[in-house]
Design a protein around this motif. Structure first.
Motif, PDB file in Angstrom:
ATOM      1  N   LEU A  21       1.116  -1.287  -0.071  1.00  0.00           N
ATOM      2  CA  LEU A  21      -0.005  -0.056  -0.151  1.00  0.00           C
ATOM      3  C   LEU A  21       0.832   1.162  -0.048  1.00  0.00           C
ATOM      4  N   ALA A  22       0.600   2.025  -0.901  1.00  0.00           N
ATOM      5  CA  ALA A  22       1.368   3.574  -1.037  1.00  0.00           C
ATOM      6  C   ALA A  22       0.337   4.489   0.009  1.00  0.00           C
ATOM      7  N   MET A  23       0.933   4.910   0.857  1.00  0.00           N
ATOM      8  CA  MET A  23       0.238   5.897   1.749  1.00  0.00           C
ATOM      9  C   MET A  23       0.728   7.197   1.743  1.00  0.00           C
ATOM     10  N   PHE A  27       4.324  12.392   2.548  1.00  0.00           N
ATOM     11  CA  PHE A  27       5.469  11.675   3.256  1.00  0.00           C
ATOM     12  C   PHE A  27       5.257  10.365   2.950  1.00  0.00           C
ATOM     13  N   PRO A  28       5.341  10.043   1.482  1.00  0.00           N
ATOM     14  CA  PRO A  28       5.001   8.694   0.963  1.00  0.00           C
ATOM     15  C   PRO A  28       5.751   7.605   1.530  1.00  0.00           C
ATOM     16  N   MET A  29       4.968   6.731   2.217  1.00  0.00           N
ATOM     17  CA  MET A  29       5.488   5.447   2.741  1.00  0.00           C
ATOM     18  C   MET A  29       4.803   4.178   2.282  1.00  0.00           C
ATOM     19  N   ALA A  30       5.874   3.159   2.191  1.00  0.00           N
ATOM     20  CA  ALA A  30       5.090   1.883   1.793  1.00  0.00           C
ATOM     21  C   ALA A  30       4.754   0.961   3.018  1.00  0.00           C
ATOM     22  N   HIS A  31       3.461   0.475   2.854  1.00  0.00           N
ATOM     23  CA  HIS A  31       2.929  -0.509   3.890  1.00  0.00           C
ATOM     24  C   HIS A  31       2.720  -1.974   3.307  1.00  0.00           C
ATOM     25  N   ARG A  32       2.683  -2.993   4.313  1.00  0.00           N
ATOM     26  CA  ARG A  32       2.436  -4.288   3.641  1.00  0.00           C
ATOM     27  C   ARG A  32       1.061  -4.315   3.880  1.00  0.00           C
ATOM     28  N   LEU A  50      -9.056  -2.377   2.120  1.00  0.00           N
ATOM     29  CA  LEU A  50      -7.862  -3.148   2.073  1.00  0.00           C
ATOM     30  C   LEU A  50      -6.886  -2.500   3.027  1.00  0.00           C
ATOM     31  N   ALA A  51      -6.415  -3.203   4.005  1.00  0.00           N
ATOM     32  CA  ALA A  51      -5.890  -2.627   5.182  1.00  0.00           C
ATOM     33  C   ALA A  51      -4.528  -3.168   5.485  1.00  0.00           C
ATOM     34  N   GLU A  52      -3.438  -2.624   6.268  1.00  0.00           N
ATOM     35  CA  GLU A  52      -2.243  -2.988   6.233  1.00  0.00           C
ATOM     36  C   GLU A  52      -2.289  -3.888   7.767  1.00  0.00           C
ATOM     37  N   GLN A  59       4.824  -1.199   8.175  1.00  0.00           N
ATOM     38  CA  GLN A  59       4.973   0.004   7.761  1.00  0.00           C
ATOM     39  C   GLN A  59       6.834  -0.373   7.141  1.00  0.00           C
ATOM     40  N   LEU A  60       6.902  -0.352   5.777  1.00  0.00           N
ATOM     41  CA  LEU A  60       8.093  -0.852   5.160  1.00  0.00           C
ATOM     42  C   LEU A  60       9.254   0.206   5.161  1.00  0.00           C
ATOM     43  N   GLY A  61       8.693   1.507   5.423  1.00  0.00           N
ATOM     44  CA  GLY A  61       9.424   2.686   5.049  1.00  0.00           C
ATOM     45  C   GLY A  61       9.159   3.522   3.851  1.00  0.00           C
ATOM     46  N   PRO A  62      10.130   4.527   3.584  1.00  0.00           N
ATOM     47  CA  PRO A  62       9.727   5.392   2.297  1.00  0.00           C
ATOM     48  C   PRO A  62       9.570   4.683   1.255  1.00  0.00           C
ATOM     49  N   LEU A  63       8.411   5.157   0.457  1.00  0.00           N
ATOM     50  CA  LEU A  63       8.030   4.750  -0.723  1.00  0.00           C
ATOM     51  C   LEU A  63       9.245   4.987  -1.708  1.00  0.00           C
ATOM     52  N   PRO A  64       9.623   4.027  -2.588  1.00  0.00           N
ATOM     53  CA  PRO A  64      10.601   4.267  -3.819  1.00  0.00           C
ATOM     54  C   PRO A  64      10.341   5.514  -4.543  1.00  0.00           C
ATOM     55  N   PRO A  65      11.281   6.199  -4.943  1.00  0.00           N
ATOM     56  CA  PRO A  65      10.934   7.635  -5.644  1.00  0.00           C
ATOM     57  C   PRO A  65      10.384   7.143  -6.778  1.00  0.00           C
ATOM     58  N   LYS A  66      10.773   6.132  -7.613  1.00  0.00           N
ATOM     59  CA  LYS A  66       9.877   5.834  -8.831  1.00  0.00           C
ATOM     60  C   LYS A  66       8.460   5.554  -8.769  1.00  0.00           C
ATOM     61  N   ALA A  67       8.179   4.764  -7.592  1.00  0.00           N
ATOM     62  CA  ALA A  67       6.662   4.936  -7.310  1.00  0.00           C
ATOM     63  C   ALA A  67       6.081   6.082  -6.959  1.00  0.00           C
ATOM     64  N   ALA A  68       6.663   6.681  -6.222  1.00  0.00           N
ATOM     65  CA  ALA A  68       5.977   8.199  -5.972  1.00  0.00           C
ATOM     66  C   ALA A  68       5.843   9.095  -7.206  1.00  0.00           C
ATOM     67  N   VAL A  69       6.801   8.940  -8.116  1.00  0.00           N
ATOM     68  CA  VAL A  69       6.814   9.725  -9.473  1.00  0.00           C
ATOM     69  C   VAL A  69       5.659   9.061 -10.382  1.00  0.00           C
ATOM     70  N   ALA A  70       5.386   7.892 -10.186  1.00  0.00           N
ATOM     71  CA  ALA A  70       4.450   7.240 -11.126  1.00  0.00           C
ATOM     72  C   ALA A  70       2.985   7.596 -10.618  1.00  0.00           C
TER      73      ALA A  70
END
Length: 94
Positions: A21-23, A27-32, A50-52, A59-70
């Motif tokens: 999940l991108a949240m 402050f883009p973060m990635a979640h399982r 759909l929940a974490e 919470q996996l950490g910052p969203l990869p920059p390519k995903a945030a741009v997409a």
């Protein structure tokens, strides 16, 4: 987006690929992703969430920059333009 839209989009993906999940676009973060829950909204209409997970590592950490741009949450970052190199020799020197 409906459940059907989600199924259609996910059916094009490899079934063994982890779902994340991108949240928070600011402050883009990635979640399982861990749970899917059906419920009723405030107007008593069906909705699916759909929940974490509950784990500390959901919470996996910052969203990869390519995903945030997409997702258009961030602008592409371009390298700064190249400037002419400065000479180590003083002007007029050898």
């Amino acid at each position: 987006m409906t459940v059907g839209d989600l199924i259609d989009r996910l059916s094009a993906c490899d079934r063994s690929t982890p779902l994340r999940l991108a949240m928070n676009p600011f402050f883009p973060m990635a979640h399982r992703a861990a749970q899917i829950v059906e419920a009723l909204d405030e107007k008593q209409k069906p909705v699916v969430y759909l929940a974490e997970g509950w784990d500390e590592d959901s919470q996996l950490g910052p969203l990869p920059p390519k995903a945030a741009v997409a997702l258009t949450w961030q602008a592409p970052v371009l390298a700064p333009p190249r400037r002419p190199r400065r000479s180590a020799c003083p002007i007029g020197g050898q």
